[in-house]
Design a protein around this motif. Structure first.
Motif, PDB file in Angstrom:
ATOM      1  N   VAL A 143       0.830  -1.190   0.000  1.00 29.50           N
ATOM      2  CA  VAL A 143       0.000   0.000   0.000  1.00 29.50           C
ATOM      3  C   VAL A 143       0.870   1.247   0.000  1.00 29.50           C
ATOM      4  O   VAL A 143       2.019   1.239   0.482  1.00 29.50           O
ATOM      5  N   ASP A 144       0.357   2.359  -0.554  1.00 33.15           N
ATOM      6  CA  ASP A 144       1.131   3.599  -0.589  1.00 33.15           C
ATOM      7  C   ASP A 144       1.047   4.313   0.753  1.00 33.15           C
ATOM      8  O   ASP A 144       0.301   3.934   1.661  1.00 33.15           O
ATOM      9  N   ASP A 145       1.841   5.381   0.883  1.00 31.48           N
ATOM     10  CA  ASP A 145       1.941   6.078   2.170  1.00 31.48           C
ATOM     11  C   ASP A 145       0.632   6.745   2.567  1.00 31.48           C
ATOM     12  O   ASP A 145       0.323   6.840   3.760  1.00 31.48           O
ATOM     13  N   TRP A 146      -0.126   7.239   1.592  1.00 34.60           N
ATOM     14  CA  TRP A 146      -1.396   7.892   1.938  1.00 34.60           C
ATOM     15  C   TRP A 146      -2.417   6.881   2.425  1.00 34.60           C
ATOM     16  O   TRP A 146      -3.168   7.128   3.365  1.00 34.60           O
ATOM     17  N   SER A 147      -2.469   5.707   1.805  1.00 33.27           N
ATOM     18  CA  SER A 147      -3.497   4.725   2.134  1.00 33.27           C
ATOM     19  C   SER A 147      -3.194   3.926   3.391  1.00 33.27           C
ATOM     20  O   SER A 147      -4.106   3.359   3.995  1.00 33.27           O
ATOM     21  N   PHE A 148      -1.929   3.841   3.783  1.00 28.99           N
ATOM     22  CA  PHE A 148      -1.580   2.972   4.903  1.00 28.99           C
ATOM     23  C   PHE A 148      -2.313   3.340   6.195  1.00 28.99           C
ATOM     24  O   PHE A 148      -2.909   2.453   6.835  1.00 28.99           O
ATOM     25  N   PRO A 149      -2.318   4.597   6.664  1.00 29.99           N
ATOM     26  CA  PRO A 149      -3.023   4.890   7.925  1.00 29.99           C
ATOM     27  C   PRO A 149      -4.508   4.566   7.866  1.00 29.99           C
ATOM     28  O   PRO A 149      -5.088   4.082   8.849  1.00 29.99           O
ATOM     29  N   LEU A 150      -5.124   4.804   6.718  1.00 25.48           N
ATOM     30  CA  LEU A 150      -6.550   4.547   6.570  1.00 25.48           C
ATOM     31  C   LEU A 150      -6.857   3.060   6.700  1.00 25.48           C
ATOM     32  O   LEU A 150      -7.707   2.646   7.503  1.00 25.48           O
ATOM     33  N   HIS A 151      -6.166   2.245   5.927  1.00 24.44           N
ATOM     34  CA  HIS A 151      -6.460   0.807   5.934  1.00 24.44           C
ATOM     35  C   HIS A 151      -5.978   0.149   7.227  1.00 24.44           C
ATOM     36  O   HIS A 151      -6.580  -0.830   7.682  1.00 24.44           O
ATOM     37  N   PHE A 152      -4.925   0.658   7.815  1.00 21.07           N
ATOM     38  CA  PHE A 152      -4.482   0.111   9.092  1.00 21.07           C
ATOM     39  C   PHE A 152      -5.536   0.351  10.172  1.00 21.07           C
ATOM     40  O   PHE A 152      -5.815  -0.518  10.994  1.00 21.07           O
ATOM     41  N   THR A 153      -6.143   1.530  10.164  1.00 19.71           N
ATOM     42  CA  THR A 153      -7.213   1.822  11.122  1.00 19.71           C
ATOM     43  C   THR A 153      -8.427   0.946  10.864  1.00 19.71           C
ATOM     44  O   THR A 153      -9.052   0.438  11.806  1.00 19.71           O
ATOM     45  N   GLN A 217      -5.896  20.275  14.552  1.00 16.54           N
ATOM     46  CA  GLN A 217      -6.722  20.245  15.756  1.00 16.54           C
ATOM     47  C   GLN A 217      -8.176  19.896  15.472  1.00 16.54           C
ATOM     48  O   GLN A 217      -8.917  19.556  16.399  1.00 16.54           O
ATOM     49  N   ALA A 218      -8.619  20.030  14.237  1.00 14.40           N
ATOM     50  CA  ALA A 218     -10.024  19.778  13.897  1.00 14.40           C
ATOM     51  C   ALA A 218     -10.103  19.385  12.432  1.00 14.40           C
ATOM     52  O   ALA A 218      -9.130  19.501  11.670  1.00 14.40           O
ATOM     53  N   GLY A 219     -11.282  18.917  12.043  1.00 14.60           N
ATOM     54  CA  GLY A 219     -11.525  18.494  10.671  1.00 14.60           C
ATOM     55  C   GLY A 219     -11.526  16.985  10.542  1.00 14.60           C
ATOM     56  O   GLY A 219     -11.366  16.257  11.532  1.00 14.60           O
ATOM     57  N   PRO A 220     -11.705  16.469   9.330  1.00 15.57           N
ATOM     58  CA  PRO A 220     -11.690  15.018   9.119  1.00 15.57           C
ATOM     59  C   PRO A 220     -10.333  14.419   9.464  1.00 15.57           C
ATOM     60  O   PRO A 220      -9.285  15.032   9.251  1.00 15.57           O
ATOM     61  N   VAL A 221     -10.354  13.205   9.974  1.00 14.77           N
ATOM     62  CA  VAL A 221      -9.107  12.525  10.314  1.00 14.77           C
ATOM     63  C   VAL A 221      -8.341  12.167   9.055  1.00 14.77           C
ATOM     64  O   VAL A 221      -7.138  12.435   8.947  1.00 14.77           O
ATOM     65  N   PHE A 222      -9.029  11.586   8.074  1.00 15.93           N
ATOM     66  CA  PHE A 222      -8.391  11.158   6.829  1.00 15.93           C
ATOM     67  C   PHE A 222      -8.800  12.123   5.712  1.00 15.93           C
ATOM     68  O   PHE A 222      -9.983  12.281   5.407  1.00 15.93           O
ATOM     69  N   LEU A 223      -7.812  12.762   5.119  1.00 16.01           N
ATOM     70  CA  LEU A 223      -8.051  13.734   4.064  1.00 16.01           C
ATOM     71  C   LEU A 223      -7.862  13.102   2.693  1.00 16.01           C
ATOM     72  O   LEU A 223      -7.172  12.087   2.543  1.00 16.01           O
ATOM     73  N   ARG A 224      -8.466  13.711   1.692  1.00 18.53           N
ATOM     74  CA  ARG A 224      -8.320  13.234   0.317  1.00 18.53           C
ATOM     75  C   ARG A 224      -6.859  13.297  -0.110  1.00 18.53           C
ATOM     76  O   ARG A 224      -6.094  14.140   0.377  1.00 18.53           O
ATOM     77  N   PRO A 225      -6.448  12.455  -1.061  1.00 15.66           N
ATOM     78  CA  PRO A 225      -5.034  12.426  -1.460  1.00 15.66           C
ATOM     79  C   PRO A 225      -4.527  13.766  -1.973  1.00 15.66           C
ATOM     80  O   PRO A 225      -3.411  14.181  -1.643  1.00 15.66           O
ATOM     81  N   ARG A 226      -5.330  14.454  -2.767  1.00 16.74           N
ATOM     82  CA  ARG A 226      -4.882  15.711  -3.376  1.00 16.74           C
ATOM     83  C   ARG A 226      -5.657  16.913  -2.833  1.00 16.74           C
ATOM     84  O   ARG A 226      -5.926  17.865  -3.569  1.00 16.74           O
ATOM     85  N   PHE A 227      -5.996  16.868  -1.564  1.00 12.08           N
ATOM     86  CA  PHE A 227      -6.732  17.977  -0.966  1.00 12.08           C
ATOM     87  C   PHE A 227      -5.777  19.136  -0.686  1.00 12.08           C
ATOM     88  O   PHE A 227      -4.725  18.962  -0.066  1.00 12.08           O
ATOM     89  N   GLU A 228      -6.159  20.333  -1.148  1.00 12.71           N
ATOM     90  CA  GLU A 228      -5.370  21.536  -0.932  1.00 12.71           C
ATOM     91  C   GLU A 228      -6.060  22.376   0.129  1.00 12.71           C
ATOM     92  O   GLU A 228      -6.973  23.153  -0.152  1.00 12.71           O
TER      93      GLU A 228
END
Length: 348
Positions: A143-153, A217-228
């Motif tokens: 898995v890539d670096d962005w997806s790892f925290p999501l799928h691990f959780t 400090q706030a917002g979604p835990v997992f952000l989109r890959p290309r979110f600016e």
């Protein structure tokens, strides 16, 4: 006597405006009962609802070819046994509603009540993929670096992908090792079952989530890959600020149309709030899961719900009921099978 189309309209209206069932539930009921309305139309005349023959309707369902995802261009296939059973159970509920509301003759029985649905065998169900330790390790190494925290959780908590996509930083208590699944009605989202719950977190999951959140400090835990985030006014906003933004957008839309919005319209506006906050879509999770499964040579597994199935299986192997695991707040360190590949990624 009431027709099938008239009964269907009343049944859906009851769930939409009286019971206020979730939009997903109303959509499923609408799709399931549509088959019965089309079957009644094929009879060539507007037959009363109480004259429907359940056996003939089941034969009709067996001849249908449908798109699994509902898309017009998707490849069609016959209804599976579970799909047929769900349609029949929904029709049974609709006729139960008709009997309670006196829409049927006094001595008319529910035509779907005596079909023995609970004893029906499922022979063509899609196989469920369960991770073993080797497959899990291979997945997290691919898995890539962005997806790892999501799928691990997902793997170590057993939460649904929709719950992960709508998880806010305020829902985490990393100091004490807890994750809260909460309804967010003011943001147009709620838990599938409507029941809130708390989930204990393994130390490795806490470390991964701390790294994912970083200084936010706030917002979604997992952000989109290309979110600016620097280009979005809602980036890093807490739950109250997002709710206020949604209320303003709904008010502006109602002023533009001059009437109250439907729940579907309000839900579509709520999705724009989550989008501007940087939240994931369920499709992002599925796509990343499919890419990794193809990379490890398991292209037949395409559903990220496999993590939830695997988590429940691990609980069963330790003789723990999943409901007791959540309700009694048991901390089961043995249920987290952390492979060596996961450990290396967590250390980084």
């Amino acid at each position: 006597p009431i027709s099938v189309s008239g009964l269907r309209t009343k049944f859906l209206d009851h769930h939409e405006h009286i019971l206020r069932s979730s939009l997903a539930t109303v959509r499923r009921y609408r799709a399931a009962t549509r088959h019965l309305e089309e079957f009644a139309t094929l009879q060539g005349r507007e037959i009363p609802a109480h004259k429907i023959e359940a056996d003939e309707f089941i034969r009709y369902l067996r001849t249908l070819r449908v798109a699994p995802n509902g898309h017009a261009n998707a490849r069609r296939r016959p209804l599976r046994d579970k799909g047929v059973r769900y349609v029949l159970e929904t029709c049974r509920s609709m006729y139960g509603y008709a009997a309670r509301k006196r829409h049927l003759p006094p001595y008319a029985e529910n035509p779907f009540a005596g079909l023995g649905l609970k004893r029906a065998h499922t022979t063509d169900a899609k196989p469920i993929f369960i991770f073993d330790e080797a497959a899990e390790q291979a997945f997290f190494e691919a898995v890539d670096d962005w997806s790892f925290p999501l799928h691990f959780t997902l793997a170590k908590t057993g939460i649904r992908i929709g719950e992960a996509a709508n998880l806010l930083i305020e829902d985490l208590d990393l100091g004490n090792g807890w994750l809260w699944i909460r309804n967010k009605a003011e943001l147009g989202w709620r838990v599938k079952t409507g029941r809130e719950r708390c989930i204990p977190l393994h130390a490795a999951v806490v470390a991964v989530l701390r790294f994912t959140i970083a200084e936010r400090q706030a917002g979604p835990v997992f952000l989109r890959p290309r979110f600016e985030g620097d280009k979005s006014r809602l980036a890093g906003r807490d739950r109250h600020a997002l709710a206020c933004a949604l209320e303003r957008r709904i008010h502006d839309e109602e002023s533009r149309h001059g009437e109250a919005l439907t729940r579907e319209h309000e839900a579509s506006i709520a999705r724009t709030i989550w989008r501007d906050a940087g939240a994931l879509k369920a499709d992002h999770i599925r796509q990343s899961f499919v890419r990794s499964m193809v990379a490890i040579g398991r292209p037949q597994a395409t559903c990220p719900k496999s993590w939830r199935h695997t988590f429940a299986t691990l609980l069963r192997e330790t003789r723990v009921k999943p409901a007791a695991y959540v309700n009694d707040r048991w901390r089961l360190k043995s249920c987290c099978v952390t492979s060596s590949g996961c450990r290396r990624r967590c250390m980084h």
